[in-house]
Structure formats: C-alpha cells, structure tokens
Design a protein around this motif. Structure first.
Motif, PDB file in Angstrom:
ATOM      1  N   GLY A  68       0.870  -1.214  -0.113  1.00 51.04           N
ATOM      2  CA  GLY A  68      -0.063  -0.069  -0.035  1.00 51.04           C
ATOM      3  C   GLY A  68       0.908   1.316   0.007  1.00 51.04           C
ATOM      4  N   ILE A  69       0.092   2.440  -0.356  1.00 50.75           N
ATOM      5  CA  ILE A  69       0.849   3.739  -0.478  1.00 50.75           C
ATOM      6  C   ILE A  69      -0.049   4.487   0.559  1.00 50.75           C
ATOM      7  N   TYR A  70       0.624   5.026   1.699  1.00 48.77           N
ATOM      8  CA  TYR A  70      -0.086   5.786   2.568  1.00 48.77           C
ATOM      9  C   TYR A  70       0.505   7.282   2.236  1.00 48.77           C
ATOM     10  N   LEU A  71      -0.716   8.167   1.939  1.00 48.34           N
ATOM     11  CA  LEU A  71      -0.599   9.512   1.709  1.00 48.34           C
ATOM     12  C   LEU A  71      -0.566   9.991   3.277  1.00 48.34           C
ATOM     13  N   ARG A  72       0.202  11.237   3.438  1.00 46.14           N
ATOM     14  CA  ARG A  72       0.353  11.675   4.514  1.00 46.14           C
ATOM     15  C   ARG A  72       0.446  10.448   6.026  1.00 46.14           C
ATOM     16  N   GLY A  73       0.656   9.398   5.421  1.00 46.93           N
ATOM     17  CA  GLY A  73       0.931   8.182   6.654  1.00 46.93           C
ATOM     18  C   GLY A  73      -0.344   7.834   7.088  1.00 46.93           C
ATOM     19  N   ARG A  74      -1.276   8.100   6.455  1.00 45.88           N
ATOM     20  CA  ARG A  74      -2.811   7.858   6.876  1.00 45.88           C
ATOM     21  C   ARG A  74      -3.634   7.245   5.921  1.00 45.88           C
ATOM     22  N   TYR A  75      -3.520   7.682   4.815  1.00 50.09           N
ATOM     23  CA  TYR A  75      -4.823   7.281   3.801  1.00 50.09           C
ATOM     24  C   TYR A  75      -4.166   6.122   2.801  1.00 50.09           C
ATOM     25  N   GLU A  76      -4.373   5.090   2.890  1.00 50.95           N
ATOM     26  CA  GLU A  76      -3.897   4.080   2.155  1.00 50.95           C
ATOM     27  C   GLU A  76      -4.587   3.763   0.663  1.00 50.95           C
ATOM     28  N   LEU A  77      -3.823   3.976  -0.399  1.00 50.02           N
ATOM     29  CA  LEU A  77      -4.184   3.530  -1.621  1.00 50.02           C
ATOM     30  C   LEU A  77      -3.694   1.844  -1.797  1.00 50.02           C
ATOM     31  N   GLN A  78      -4.332   1.098  -1.685  1.00 53.78           N
ATOM     32  CA  GLN A  78      -4.105  -0.337  -1.907  1.00 53.78           C
ATOM     33  C   GLN A  78      -3.540  -0.875  -3.211  1.00 53.78           C
ATOM     34  N   ILE A  79      -2.409  -1.572  -2.847  1.00 52.48           N
ATOM     35  CA  ILE A  79      -1.588  -2.257  -3.856  1.00 52.48           C
ATOM     36  C   ILE A  79      -1.749  -3.678  -3.647  1.00 52.48           C
ATOM     37  N   LEU A  80      -2.433  -4.410  -4.627  1.00 48.21           N
ATOM     38  CA  LEU A  80      -2.878  -5.795  -4.713  1.00 48.21           C
ATOM     39  C   LEU A  80      -3.003  -6.447  -6.032  1.00 48.21           C
ATOM     40  N   ASP A  81      -2.574  -7.703  -5.929  1.00 46.45           N
ATOM     41  CA  ASP A  81      -2.755  -8.677  -7.039  1.00 46.45           C
ATOM     42  C   ASP A  81      -4.234  -9.137  -7.157  1.00 46.45           C
ATOM     43  N   SER A  82      -5.095  -8.081  -7.825  1.00 45.05           N
ATOM     44  CA  SER A  82      -6.431  -8.356  -7.535  1.00 45.05           C
ATOM     45  C   SER A  82      -6.997  -8.400  -8.992  1.00 45.05           C
ATOM     46  N   LEU A  83      -6.483  -8.129 -10.002  1.00 40.76           N
ATOM     47  CA  LEU A  83      -7.316  -8.171 -11.065  1.00 40.76           C
ATOM     48  C   LEU A  83      -8.034  -9.309 -11.411  1.00 40.76           C
ATOM     49  N   GLY A  84      -9.202  -9.089 -11.800  1.00 41.46           N
ATOM     50  CA  GLY A  84     -10.377 -10.040 -12.048  1.00 41.46           C
ATOM     51  C   GLY A  84     -10.993 -10.897 -10.802  1.00 41.46           C
ATOM     52  N   LYS A  85     -10.523 -10.045  -9.803  1.00 36.21           N
ATOM     53  CA  LYS A  85     -11.190 -10.577  -8.734  1.00 36.21           C
ATOM     54  C   LYS A  85     -12.299  -9.643  -7.888  1.00 36.21           C
ATOM     55  N   GLU A  86     -13.388 -10.227  -7.062  1.00 43.32           N
ATOM     56  CA  GLU A  86     -14.259  -9.115  -6.545  1.00 43.32           C
ATOM     57  C   GLU A  86     -14.090  -9.230  -5.134  1.00 43.32           C
ATOM     58  N   ALA A  91     -10.944  -3.089  -1.127  1.00 41.58           N
ATOM     59  CA  ALA A  91      -9.807  -3.680  -0.838  1.00 41.58           C
ATOM     60  C   ALA A  91      -9.090  -4.257  -1.917  1.00 41.58           C
ATOM     61  N   GLU A  92      -9.521  -3.939  -3.276  1.00 37.19           N
ATOM     62  CA  GLU A  92      -8.822  -4.301  -4.492  1.00 37.19           C
ATOM     63  C   GLU A  92      -7.686  -3.205  -4.890  1.00 37.19           C
ATOM     64  N   ASN A  93      -6.829  -3.696  -5.640  1.00 36.87           N
ATOM     65  CA  ASN A  93      -5.869  -2.703  -6.237  1.00 36.87           C
ATOM     66  C   ASN A  93      -6.497  -1.314  -6.604  1.00 36.87           C
ATOM     67  N   GLY A  94      -5.876  -0.390  -6.281  1.00 33.87           N
ATOM     68  CA  GLY A  94      -6.193   1.044  -6.288  1.00 33.87           C
ATOM     69  C   GLY A  94      -7.268   1.614  -5.343  1.00 33.87           C
ATOM     70  N   ALA A  95      -7.966   0.820  -4.518  1.00 40.89           N
ATOM     71  CA  ALA A  95      -8.822   1.250  -3.432  1.00 40.89           C
ATOM     72  C   ALA A  95      -8.463   2.138  -2.547  1.00 40.89           C
ATOM     73  N   LEU A  96      -9.041   2.995  -2.189  1.00 37.85           N
ATOM     74  CA  LEU A  96      -8.821   4.105  -0.872  1.00 37.85           C
ATOM     75  C   LEU A  96      -9.349   2.971   0.134  1.00 37.85           C
ATOM     76  N   TYR A  97      -8.181   2.161   0.903  1.00 39.58           N
ATOM     77  CA  TYR A  97      -8.510   1.004   1.600  1.00 39.58           C
ATOM     78  C   TYR A  97      -9.582   1.310   2.703  1.00 39.58           C
ATOM     79  N   ASN A  98     -10.750   0.168   2.460  1.00 37.46           N
ATOM     80  CA  ASN A  98     -11.706   0.209   3.325  1.00 37.46           C
ATOM     81  C   ASN A  98     -12.733   1.382   3.172  1.00 37.46           C
ATOM     82  N   GLN A  99     -12.526   2.342   2.276  1.00 36.45           N
ATOM     83  CA  GLN A  99     -13.644   3.509   2.171  1.00 36.45           C
ATOM     84  C   GLN A  99     -13.981   3.568   0.864  1.00 36.45           C
ATOM     85  N   LYS A 100     -13.340   3.091  -0.205  1.00 35.12           N
ATOM     86  CA  LYS A 100     -13.916   3.637  -1.510  1.00 35.12           C
ATOM     87  C   LYS A 100     -13.317   2.566  -2.514  1.00 35.12           C
TER      88      LYS A 100
END
Length: 177
Positions: A68-86, A91-100
């Motif tokens: 994950g990439i944490y902006l300001r150490g608080r807000y995670e942009l998820q990095i995940l091998d999730s292509l084709g998964k639901e 929680a998928e790649n690119g998600a604002l983790y647990n929010q959007k």
C-alpha cells in the motif's frame, strides 16, 4: 518552489527514508533505480512530510502479493494482485482502502509496472491508475487502517507498506501544492 517535483528516492540507497519499526528486521533494498521490498518486513517512511501535494509513483506487485501507499502516513491506496477478483469491501488494487473502491478497473496483471498519479488537497483525493481516473475528488473519511497516526493532521510522510509481501517501487516524486 511549490511547482517543483521532489525526487523521494535517489535510486541507489535509502537516503531520506526510515523504517516504521527500526527494531524489526526490514527487507528494503535499493538497486538499479528500484526500491525493492524483497519479503515481509516493515513499512518504510519518508523523513520529509507533505501537506497538499501530487504524488507520482510506479510499482510492481508480484503474483499474490499485497502492499500500500499511505498518503500523509494515514490514507492507504491499496496495492494488490487483484485483477479479475471481486471483494465485498474496498480492498482491491487502487482502492482507498476500506473506504472506496476504484471507479473503473485500471489494474495491470501482477508482474507488470503500474503507475499512480495522486493528488491530495485537504481531505479530497483524485487518483489516476495507469492513466485512468479511479478516484475523482473523493472525500477521505479519515485514516484507513494500518496508519502511522489516528488523526487527520494536514501534513505527514509518505509510507510504503512492507509488512504484507514483496513489492517494488520506482520514480517516486512529489510536488507540493
């Protein structure tokens, strides 16, 4: 100047970075212009802090890995091998983790370099993944989990998750707004 890009990784060593938990063994190495987390270790954090800014970063996630990439150490942009998964939560790649979840699927397959261009102003986030807008002026609702801080302070470091598996980063730069 506010319009100048700042390189956060010099491509050869870990200058400008520190370990989140310096007492634990880490797996971060620098080689060939790549910041490489070679296994499961600890998160790595910039010494510098940023407020409103743009981030450009490229990453390669191996098959089955997670980071994950944490902006300001608080807000995670998820990095995940999730292509084709639901997933039943963001929680998928690119998600604002647990929010959007991302607006569109823009991920590449595991093992390919991917590019993130993110802009955070106040609590508003816009993100492009591989040239496609996946978050457009989204309001961040607070820390996303696994964060360094539990507040919404307007500044903080960039943190890259290193405790979930291998991942590589390159071309890491910010431009303060």
């Amino acid at each position: 100047m506010a319009d100048e890009w700042i390189e956060l990784f010099n491509g050869t060593d870990l200058t400008g970075w520190r370990m989140r938990n310096p007492d634990r063994e880490h797996r971060w190495v620098a080689h060939d212009g790549i910041l490489d987390n070679t296994g499961t270790g600890v998160d790595i954090v910039t010494e510098a802090e940023f407020g409103d800014h743009e981030l450009h970063i490229e990453y390669l996630v191996p098959e089955g890995s997670n980071s994950g990439i944490y902006l300001r150490g608080r807000y995670e942009l998820q990095i995940l091998d999730s292509l084709g998964k639901e997933y039943n939560y963001p929680a998928e790649n690119g998600a604002l983790y647990n929010q959007k979840s991302p607006d569109v699927e823009a991920s590449k397959p595991a093992g390919e370099w991917q590019t993130v261009d993110a802009k955070i102003v106040g609590m508003t986030l816009t993100v492009q993944l591989n040239g496609q807008t996946i978050h457009d002026n989204v309001t961040i609702k607070g820390p996303t989990g696994g964060q360094l801080f539990n507040d919404d302070n307007p500044t903080g470091p960039l943190m890259l998750q290193g405790d979930h598996g291998p991942v590589q980063f390159r071309n890491i730069r910010v431009r303060e707004l």
